[in-house]
Write a protein that holds these residues in place. Structure first.
Motif: not given
Length: 833
Positions: A562-565, A567-575
RNA sequence: GCGAAAGUGGCGGAAUUGGUAUACGCGCUGGAUUUAGGAUCCAGUUCUGCAAGGAGUGGGGGUUCGAGUCCCCCCUUUCGCACCA
């Protein structure tokens, strides 16, 4: 005088531990940079912890693994982030507080204090400047912020539905918190209630949550399988049946459209709304109502327990199969689930086991439309269960002869072109129910206005503070409901009288984003700074229990996406890498629990035997992924090793001022010294590989061998002597940090800084293999002798050496030599017939 | 029922992935030391056999010069899912 005291005269672990723990804290050894070099960083994270005040063996194991990896990565020159914090909202704190008659906040804060001290005493190093406490306003302000972001995107919503209700905890539960029909926390049978609740629309992310698993190479296959199954994606078709008289459409979902001609009845779930609009005869209506009431009063357990028992009630109504216009009976049956598909199924008794049982019970016709193959026919009278495999379609009009996926595709396509159905994908995953009727949680930042509806609290008015109240005992509705100064407010839109939402959030919401807060823990303008966060993300190694497979580990992946969507992160997976350590049980394999009285406290063990000995014992007992059957005997071996071998290395050190960065040359040292130098380099290689796999047990055994060999040889070179000692201490440092740091200082190396800032030993590639090797000589695959030859020796020479042995020739003389296989440096196998 | 993982000495566990099975540790046995116990040190410790030898990684079959490792069948244990149409 006890033996422990005698030992401690030499290895005074209490003083040493206290000294270095203080030193690490004051020197800020584990203070991580705000922004690391993204190519050379390591984000080490253990799962968010509930502050219980004490620490048991399971925690201890979890934390020392993380600590060892973090220290090791630091020695490998990485920018290391190893933070910690507290998942402090939630039922356990509330329950404990009620029991003691104090406020949850008071209880929580004093527990955090105690837990933090304990962790420090165990020598676990965290960057405490980044500590977060999820029940503090500076944290939950941003939990609320996340809620609002989701709300603004339509991903947080309220709906009325049948929910899981725990009568003991007096709150609703998420599907993930119900295990076998019981509350995961208190084991009470869960009831069903129809209520309006808040949900996160995690189902919007179902596809990405499944597909993303394929990119997670560093996650255990087992864990990914559990998630895949939980999300439960399936492909099939939705087909519109039509209700007689009303002509109303009744769609059903099926993964087997190829059985469409075998439909002999339809079944609707008791919860389904459709039943209200069927216009039943009064007699039927009464029967149906009664059945619905009975079915809904049952718990999930009762409803699923006797899974071979199927019952239902005929509604007296019929529906038409759009493929052949056949009229089939319309039933209500509680084996049909309301929350899945359309809440109604087409009954194909010949090819679905459940439908088969049901049809047998009520004498509903069974019609075969699939045969196992062209030559094997099914006979209805001989069937004692449904035939559920694929096979050619029969009795199916134009589709006869098609089978498998081809048949499914043809039927689906037909449905689409005739507008009687469509391709469909379904998930078992349901939306995440996040509202709770409890006090000790993060308030939901929503205001209900009669005129404007559900309005998000404006961001500049966050946080919505959880009010301090006296009476927070759960009574079945939100305790905040009864706090007028909290509930009564003005609508942010129209300024009129309005009410705050009185529910609090599931604590799993708090723990869905904590790993991001660590990356910018003090930020009061935003949950975190994107640049900072992205420089640390993703988590390089995430350690925790497998128990969170279908809960937290799905939720936090959802949040990251959701964060990626937005625009708050460039990453799709956290770990990128996930590791589940094994459980710790007692010596007979029983889970440690207070009621069984078999709990071993790591704290008292460490008081008596020392932190590092306890750590090493835990590491040595089993590889990290396996269950440990703990007994205090596990300490014996490593304790001897520490007291008699490792610590006494300080007396063997010769202060030669050796250069740790150099490699030795064979020509510069004696042959016996070279032998040990080889052993050292092999050990460095083995230990490094062991750390990489988190197999600390083999790292320790490799070091035991090295020290054993070292003691058996008298090194001529002072330089090599010191070199080996120092490297050995470096190799064990991540596992036994206090001991290693102390020796490092005693060796006079502390001027250059902590041992954890020293370079992790690299093996000398010239000194891995010795120039002679032992070759196993086999006759027909059986070991008969071993010979020692030069490493670069050719096959001919090896053979010659082998045939010099009478042990070999006594076999080769007994027959004809058919073949000789030579694996250089390993084996010579002579095939004799 | 379905799915996954695992099964190696008395015990915890090793085995560079097809190449000397049982490393390392515990325990145990014998010996030394000790008034005794504990501690320590030395030797031994997969089973069988006096030995040479033989057997041996849950059981059975197979591939291979060679199998703990790969393939097939079975047994056991643990975990996950459990009416998801």
């Amino acid at each position: 005088m006890s033996s422990t005291e005698i030992k401690s005269e030499r290895y005074d672990f209490k003083t040493i531990e206290a000294k270095w723990q203080r030193h690490w804290q004051t020197s800020g050894l584990f203070k991580a940079p705000a922004k690391p070099d993204p190519k050379n960083k390591f984000y080490m994270l253990e799962m968010f912890a509930y502050p219980s005040g004490d620490i048991h063996m399971g925690h201890f194991r979890n934390y020392i693994i993380g600590d060892a990896v973090a220290r090791w990565q630091m020695m490998k020159g990485k920018d290391v982030l190893h933070p910690f914090g507290w998942d402090s909202f939630g039922l356990p704190a509330e329950r404990a507080a009620i029991k003691r008659g104090i406020h949850p906040k008071e209880w929580t804060m004093s527990n955090i204090e105690a837990s933090r001290k304990t962790l420090q005493k165990v020598g676990i190093l965290y960057d405490w400047d980044r500590e977060v406490v999820s029940s503090e306003p500076d944290y939950y302000k941003w939990t609320q912020w996340f809620f609002i972001q989701l709300f603004n995107k339509g991903l947080a919503y309220r709906k009325k539905g049948f929910v899981n209700w725990c009568p003991e905890d007096k709150t609703v539960l998420a599907n993930e918190q119900v295990k076998d029909g019981r509350c995961e926390r208190c084991d009470t049978l869960v009831e069903k209630k129809e209520q309006v609740q808040w949900y996160f629309k995690i189902t919007d992310y179902a596809d990405r949550l499944v597909d993303g698993l394929d990119t997670l190479e560093g996650w255990p296959e087992h864990l990914k399988a559990i998630q895949r199954e939980w999300i439960g994606r399936s492909y099939g078709a939705e087909i519109d049946f039509t209700i007689e008289e009303s002509g109303e459409k009744l769609p059903v979902y099926t993964t087997r459209p190829d059985t469409i001609y075998g439909v002999t009845f339809m079944a609707i779930s008791p919860e389904s709304e459709i039943l209200n609009s069927l216009n039943l005869d009064s007699e039927k209506q009464q029967q149906v109502d009664e059945y619905r009431r009975a079915a809904m009063a049952k718990t999930d357990i009762e409803r699923t327990a006797a899974s071979d028992e199927k019952d239902g009630v005929f509604t007296g109504k019929y529906a038409f199969n759009p493929f052949n216009d056949e009229k089939v009976q319309l039933w209500v049956a509680d084996y049909v689930l309301a929350g899945y598909g359309t809440g109604a199924v087409m009954g194909v008794p010949a090819h679905d086991s459940r439908d088969f049982t049901f049809a047998k019970k009520y004498d509903i016709p069974i019609k075969v439309v699939i045969h196992p193959n062209k030559d094997t026919m099914l006979n209805v009278n001989e069937m004692d269960d449904a035939y559920t495999d694929a096979g050619p379609m029969v009795n199916s009009g134009e589709f006869d002869g098609l089978s498998g996926q081809e048949a499914i595709d043809a039927v689906t396509e037909h449905a689409e072109t005739h507008n009687i159905g469509r391709k469909k994908k379904q998930f078992k995953l349901r939306d995440w129910l996040i509202s709770r009727q409890r006090y000790w949680g993060c308030p939901i930042p929503i205001i209900h206005c009669r005129k404007c509806g559900e309005i998000a609290v404006p961001e500049d008015q966050l946080p919505v503070i959880l009010p301090d109240v006296e009476n927070f005992i759960p009574k079945g509705r939100s305790p905040l409901e009864d706090v007028p100064e909290f509930v009564n407010t003005k609508c942010p839109e129209c300024g009129g009288e309005a009410r705050r939402d009185a529910d609090t959030m599931d604590t799993f919401v708090c723990s869905s984003w904590y790993y991001l807060r660590y990356l910018d823990a003090k930020n009061d303008k935003a949950p975190f700074d994107k640049e900072k966060a992205d420089s640390w993300l993703p988590i390089d190694l995430y350690i925790g229990g497998i128990t969170h497979a279908t809960g937290h580990l799905i939720y936090f992946r959802f949040f990251q996406k959701f964060l990626k969507d937005i625009g708050w992160s460039n990453f799709e997976e956290p770990a990128i890498k996930m590791f589940n350590h094994g459980m710790v049980s007692d010596a007979s394999g029983e889970v440690m629990s207070k009621s069984k009285g078999n709990v071993v406290s790591p704290i008292s063990l460490m008081d008596q035997r020392g932190v590092d000995v306890t750590r090493l014992a835990m590491f040595f007992t089993a590889p990290s992924a396996k269950e440990v059957l703990w007994s205090d005997n596990s300490l014996t071996g490593v304790e001897k090793f520490v007291l008699k071998k490792l610590y006494p290395l300080n007396e063997k050190f010769r202060s030669s001022g050796c250069d740790l960065k150099q490699y030795f040359k064979k020509s510069d040292i004696s042959e016996s010294d070279w032998k040990l130098y080889l052993k050292l380099n092999q050990t460095i290689k083995r230990v490094s590989e062991s750390y990489q796999q988190l197999h600390f047990n083999t790292a320790i055994s490799a070091l035991m061998e090295l020290i054993r060999d070292y003691e058996q040889s008298q090194l001529k070179s002072d330089q090599l002597n010191d070199y080996i000692i120092v490297k050995a201490v470096q190799l064990i440092a991540p596992m036994a940090p206090h001991l290693a740091e102390e020796l490092w200082q005693q060796f006079g190396l502390a001027d250059t800084g902590s041992i954890f800032k020293s370079d992790w030993p690299e093996f000398d590639p010239e000194a891995i293999t010795s120039d002679t090797v032992k070759i196993a000589v086999q006759i027909n695959g059986k070991l008969r002798d071993t010979i020692i030859v030069a490493v670069d020796c050719d096959q001919e020479t090896v053979e010659k050496a082998a045939f010099d042995s009478s042990r070999v020739t006594s076999y080769t003389n007994q027959g004809e030599i058919k073949k000789i296989i030579y694996v250089p440096g390993r084996i010579l196998n002579i095939v004799v017939k």
